[in-house]
Design a protein around this motif. Sequence first.
Motif, PDB file in Angstrom:
ATOM      1  N   LEU A  15       0.834  -1.208   0.000  1.00  6.51           N
ATOM      2  CA  LEU A  15       0.000   0.000   0.000  1.00  6.51           C
ATOM      3  C   LEU A  15       0.870   1.259   0.000  1.00  6.51           C
ATOM      4  CD1 LEU A  15      -2.889  -0.992   2.424  1.00  6.51           C
ATOM      5  CD2 LEU A  15      -2.989  -0.761  -0.065  1.00  6.51           C
ATOM      6  N   LEU A  16       1.961   1.235   0.756  1.00 13.53           N
ATOM      7  CA  LEU A  16       2.865   2.385   0.771  1.00 13.53           C
ATOM      8  C   LEU A  16       3.519   2.578  -0.593  1.00 13.53           C
ATOM      9  CD1 LEU A  16       4.141   4.682   2.391  1.00 13.53           C
ATOM     10  CD2 LEU A  16       5.937   3.070   3.097  1.00 13.53           C
ATOM     11  N   ASP A  17       3.901   1.473  -1.249  1.00 16.82           N
ATOM     12  CA  ASP A  17       4.459   1.556  -2.606  1.00 16.82           C
ATOM     13  C   ASP A  17       3.457   2.197  -3.557  1.00 16.82           C
ATOM     14  OD1 ASP A  17       6.828   0.276  -1.857  1.00 16.82           O
ATOM     15  OD2 ASP A  17       6.078  -1.713  -2.432  1.00 16.82           O
ATOM     16  N   LEU A  18       2.196   1.776  -3.457  1.00 23.09           N
ATOM     17  CA  LEU A  18       1.139   2.350  -4.309  1.00 23.09           C
ATOM     18  C   LEU A  18       1.010   3.849  -4.075  1.00 23.09           C
ATOM     19  CD1 LEU A  18      -1.938  -0.062  -4.263  1.00 23.09           C
ATOM     20  CD2 LEU A  18      -0.604   0.643  -6.226  1.00 23.09           C
ATOM     21  N   LEU A  19       0.942   4.236  -2.803  1.00 25.22           N
ATOM     22  CA  LEU A  19       0.787   5.648  -2.467  1.00 25.22           C
ATOM     23  C   LEU A  19       1.958   6.462  -3.008  1.00 25.22           C
ATOM     24  CD1 LEU A  19      -0.870   7.795  -0.905  1.00 25.22           C
ATOM     25  CD2 LEU A  19       0.653   7.346   1.027  1.00 25.22           C
ATOM     26  N   ILE A  20       3.164   6.001  -2.773  1.00 26.47           N
ATOM     27  CA  ILE A  20       4.347   6.735  -3.226  1.00 26.47           C
ATOM     28  C   ILE A  20       4.390   6.795  -4.753  1.00 26.47           C
ATOM     29  CG2 ILE A  20       6.872   6.644  -3.342  1.00 26.47           C
ATOM     30  CD1 ILE A  20       6.782   5.524  -0.450  1.00 26.47           C
ATOM     31  N   ALA A  21       4.122   5.680  -5.414  1.00 30.11           N
ATOM     32  CA  ALA A  21       4.174   5.652  -6.878  1.00 30.11           C
ATOM     33  C   ALA A  21       3.179   6.635  -7.487  1.00 30.11           C
ATOM     34  CB  ALA A  21       3.896   4.233  -7.384  1.00 30.11           C
ATOM     35  N   PHE A  22       1.947   6.619  -6.996  1.00 31.72           N
ATOM     36  CA  PHE A  22       0.949   7.511  -7.581  1.00 31.72           C
ATOM     37  C   PHE A  22       1.168   8.966  -7.167  1.00 31.72           C
ATOM     38  CE2 PHE A  22      -1.168   3.585  -8.749  1.00 31.72           C
ATOM     39  CZ  PHE A  22      -1.597   3.908 -10.024  1.00 31.72           C
ATOM     40  N   CYS A  23       1.761   9.204  -5.993  1.00 29.72           N
ATOM     41  CA  CYS A  23       2.161  10.574  -5.641  1.00 29.72           C
ATOM     42  C   CYS A  23       3.238  11.067  -6.605  1.00 29.72           C
ATOM     43  CB  CYS A  23       2.687  10.636  -4.210  1.00 29.72           C
ATOM     44  SG  CYS A  23       1.410  10.662  -2.943  1.00 29.72           S
ATOM     45  N   LEU A  24       4.230  10.222  -6.879  1.00 28.87           N
ATOM     46  CA  LEU A  24       5.296  10.611  -7.806  1.00 28.87           C
ATOM     47  C   LEU A  24       4.761  10.829  -9.218  1.00 28.87           C
ATOM     48  CD1 LEU A  24       8.187   8.266  -6.608  1.00 28.87           C
ATOM     49  CD2 LEU A  24       8.023  10.758  -6.334  1.00 28.87           C
ATOM     50  N   GLY A  91      -3.173   8.982  -3.653  1.00 22.15           N
ATOM     51  CA  GLY A  91      -1.826   9.292  -4.118  1.00 22.15           C
ATOM     52  C   GLY A  91      -1.830  10.092  -5.405  1.00 22.15           C
ATOM     53  N   LEU A  92      -2.765   9.780  -6.279  1.00 26.84           N
ATOM     54  CA  LEU A  92      -2.836  10.488  -7.559  1.00 26.84           C
ATOM     55  C   LEU A  92      -3.446  11.882  -7.420  1.00 26.84           C
ATOM     56  CD1 LEU A  92      -2.425  10.145 -10.671  1.00 26.84           C
ATOM     57  CD2 LEU A  92      -4.846   9.541 -10.752  1.00 26.84           C
ATOM     58  N   LEU A  93      -4.500  12.019  -6.625  1.00 24.66           N
ATOM     59  CA  LEU A  93      -5.225  13.293  -6.561  1.00 24.66           C
ATOM     60  C   LEU A  93      -4.804  14.212  -5.416  1.00 24.66           C
ATOM     61  CD1 LEU A  93      -8.845  12.075  -7.382  1.00 24.66           C
ATOM     62  CD2 LEU A  93      -7.123  13.007  -8.931  1.00 24.66           C
ATOM     63  N   GLY A  94      -4.276  13.658  -4.336  1.00 25.53           N
ATOM     64  CA  GLY A  94      -3.932  14.466  -3.169  1.00 25.53           C
ATOM     65  C   GLY A  94      -2.887  15.539  -3.417  1.00 25.53           C
ATOM     66  N   PRO A  95      -1.688  15.179  -3.865  1.00 26.01           N
ATOM     67  CA  PRO A  95      -0.658  16.206  -4.076  1.00 26.01           C
ATOM     68  C   PRO A  95      -1.065  17.301  -5.063  1.00 26.01           C
ATOM     69  CG  PRO A  95       0.346  14.044  -4.010  1.00 26.01           C
ATOM     70  CD  PRO A  95      -1.142  13.830  -4.031  1.00 26.01           C
TER      71      PRO A  95
END
Length: 188
Positions: A15-24, A91-95
């Motif tokens: 889940l952390l990998d997913l969050l980081i990947a989509f944030c990036l 991750g995709l929409l937050g930042p």
Amino acid sequence: MSDTPPALPRPVPTLLDLLIAFCLISLSGFGGVLYWSRRMMVEERKWLTADEFNEAYALCNFLPGPNIVNFSVVFGRQIAGTVGALVALVGLLGPPFLIVIFFGILYAQYGTIDALQRMFIGVAAAAAGLTLSTTIKMLQPMFKERLGTPHLMALAAFVGVGVLRWPIYWVLGVLMPLSVALAWWARR
């Protein structure tokens, strides 16, 4: 015995990998993140093959809403169910949400500066270049196949929309049922 070694298992993201990947992905893209999502999923993390990415993205084109948002939900759900879909979506929409709010406040104060206007023109050109390079990369698996109906449909769509400037909805309204009918007929 076969001379080919067994396929190595692909890494499964947490889940952390997913969050980081989509944030990036979301922080890397301006004007579109298709290039960055393909690069992250296929080339860097190797979570998907090029064909799997194209298939998932094609599915997301048919779903209502923005394609990359659909992709994050589909991919996240495939990895970790509903929680994975929500994590990838955040991750995709937050930042970008936070950044747009911040820049909206700044733009309200300083938006009339000429240098800022010129900068936006340069960023738009870079986004167009990234879109073209991703299109070329996404077409590569198609060139491995012998010429057939998919190639004809892609060419017809390009000519209809890109050359003749017909409305995309009319072109797709004709080509989508035609391509489905041709695929069905070819499998009979």
